[in-house]
Design a protein around this motif. Structure first.
Motif, short mmCIF file in Angstrom:
data_model
loop_
_atom_site.label_atom_id
_atom_site.label_comp_id
_atom_site.label_asym_id
_atom_site.label_seq_id
_atom_site.Cartn_x
_atom_site.Cartn_y
_atom_site.Cartn_z
N THR A 200 2.60 -20.97 -7.89
CA THR A 200 3.74 -21.82 -8.26
C THR A 200 4.80 -21.85 -7.17
OG1 THR A 200 4.77 -19.99 -9.48
CG2 THR A 200 3.44 -21.57 -10.75
N GLY A 201 4.61 -21.03 -6.13
CA GLY A 201 5.53 -21.04 -5.00
C GLY A 201 6.84 -20.31 -5.26
N ASN A 202 6.86 -19.40 -6.21
CA ASN A 202 8.07 -18.67 -6.54
C ASN A 202 8.16 -17.41 -5.67
OD1 ASN A 202 10.23 -17.39 -7.75
ND2 ASN A 202 9.66 -18.08 -9.79
N THR A 203 8.64 -17.58 -4.45
CA THR A 203 8.67 -16.48 -3.47
C THR A 203 9.69 -15.40 -3.85
OG1 THR A 203 10.20 -17.76 -2.10
CG2 THR A 203 7.85 -17.90 -1.57
N GLU A 204 10.74 -15.79 -4.54
CA GLU A 204 11.76 -14.81 -4.94
C GLU A 204 11.16 -13.79 -5.92
OE1 GLU A 204 15.63 -15.25 -7.63
OE2 GLU A 204 15.76 -16.39 -5.74
N LYS A 205 10.46 -14.28 -6.93
CA LYS A 205 9.84 -13.38 -7.90
C LYS A 205 8.64 -12.65 -7.29
CE LYS A 205 11.46 -15.55 -12.09
NZ LYS A 205 11.09 -16.21 -13.35
N LEU A 206 8.00 -13.27 -6.33
CA LEU A 206 6.89 -12.63 -5.64
C LEU A 206 7.39 -11.42 -4.84
CD1 LEU A 206 3.88 -13.00 -5.40
CD2 LEU A 206 4.26 -14.53 -3.48
N ALA A 207 8.56 -11.54 -4.25
CA ALA A 207 9.16 -10.41 -3.53
C ALA A 207 9.51 -9.28 -4.51
CB ALA A 207 10.41 -10.87 -2.78
N LYS A 208 9.96 -9.64 -5.71
CA LYS A 208 10.25 -8.63 -6.73
C LYS A 208 8.97 -7.92 -7.16
CE LYS A 208 14.35 -10.79 -8.69
NZ LYS A 208 14.94 -11.43 -9.88
N MET A 209 7.86 -8.65 -7.20
CA MET A 209 6.59 -8.03 -7.57
C MET A 209 6.16 -7.01 -6.52
SD MET A 209 5.90 -9.15 -10.52
CE MET A 209 4.29 -8.45 -10.72
N LYS B 68 8.24 -5.17 -4.76
CA LYS B 68 9.08 -4.00 -5.01
C LYS B 68 8.58 -3.22 -6.22
CE LYS B 68 13.15 -5.64 -2.73
NZ LYS B 68 14.19 -6.59 -2.76
N ILE B 69 8.13 -3.92 -7.25
CA ILE B 69 7.58 -3.25 -8.44
C ILE B 69 6.34 -2.45 -8.06
CG2 ILE B 69 6.40 -3.65 -10.65
CD1 ILE B 69 8.39 -5.99 -11.09
N ALA B 70 5.47 -3.05 -7.24
CA ALA B 70 4.26 -2.35 -6.80
C ALA B 70 4.61 -1.12 -5.97
CB ALA B 70 3.37 -3.30 -6.00
N GLU B 71 5.65 -1.21 -5.16
CA GLU B 71 6.08 -0.06 -4.37
C GLU B 71 6.61 1.06 -5.26
OE1 GLU B 71 8.90 -1.85 -1.72
OE2 GLU B 71 7.35 -2.49 -0.29
N VAL B 72 7.42 0.70 -6.26
CA VAL B 72 7.97 1.70 -7.19
C VAL B 72 6.86 2.37 -7.98
CG1 VAL B 72 9.36 1.96 -9.29
CG2 VAL B 72 10.24 0.63 -7.36
N ASN C 169 0.55 -8.16 -2.84
CA ASN C 169 1.87 -8.80 -2.81
C ASN C 169 2.38 -8.98 -1.39
OD1 ASN C 169 2.82 -9.37 -5.62
ND2 ASN C 169 2.20 -7.24 -5.85
N ALA C 170 2.10 -8.02 -0.51
CA ALA C 170 2.49 -8.18 0.89
C ALA C 170 1.72 -9.33 1.52
CB ALA C 170 2.23 -6.88 1.66
#
Length: 135
Positions: free
Chosen positions: A99-108, A110-114, A124-125
């Protein structure tokens, strides 16, 4: 329809008959049980009633079925909500990618890192185009 409205024959047999004859949306108006309402709503394509029933039931299996039907209908908002409720991070990341939602993709990412999810971080990277950080 008038026979059904004026009659007291709102049993399982009538609901099954209506569903069998291809009228799940009519049967939906006579059902009180949330699980049956959910199934009828999915069969008739009524995603809003299915969401309401899924909220009442609140089981992972129902959210998964709702996500599949919403995806089939192209309703990405409901798909996202269903994936969030089931904590299906892999599919959620892919949904954000398509869907091209790069903002939420960046949050995903961070979630994977946590969560210390190595494969999640990798995917995600890759989706975010920031693989250099992880090589």
């Amino acid at each position: 329809m008038s026979m059904i409205r004026n009659s007291q024959l709102c049993g399982q047999a009538m609901i099954a008959y209506l569903q069998e004859k291809g009228f799940p949306e009519v049967a939906l108006h006579f059902v009180k049980d949330e699980r049956t309402r959910f199934d009828l709503a999915l069969n008739s394509g009524n995603i809003q009633i299915a969401v309401a029933a899924a909220k009442e039931i609140d089981e992972k299996d129902h959210w998964y079925k709702l996500g599949v039907e919403a995806l089939r209908q192209g309703n990405s908002g409901i798909v996202e909500y269903a994936y969030q409720r089931t904590k299906n991070f892999e599919r959620l990341s892919f949904l954000y990618l398509i869907t091209g939602n790069t903002e939420k993709l960046a949050k995903m990412l961070k979630i994977a890192e946590v969560k210390n999810d190595v494969m999640g971080q990798f995917h995600n990277a890759l989706y975010n185009g920031v693989m250099k950080r992880y090589l």
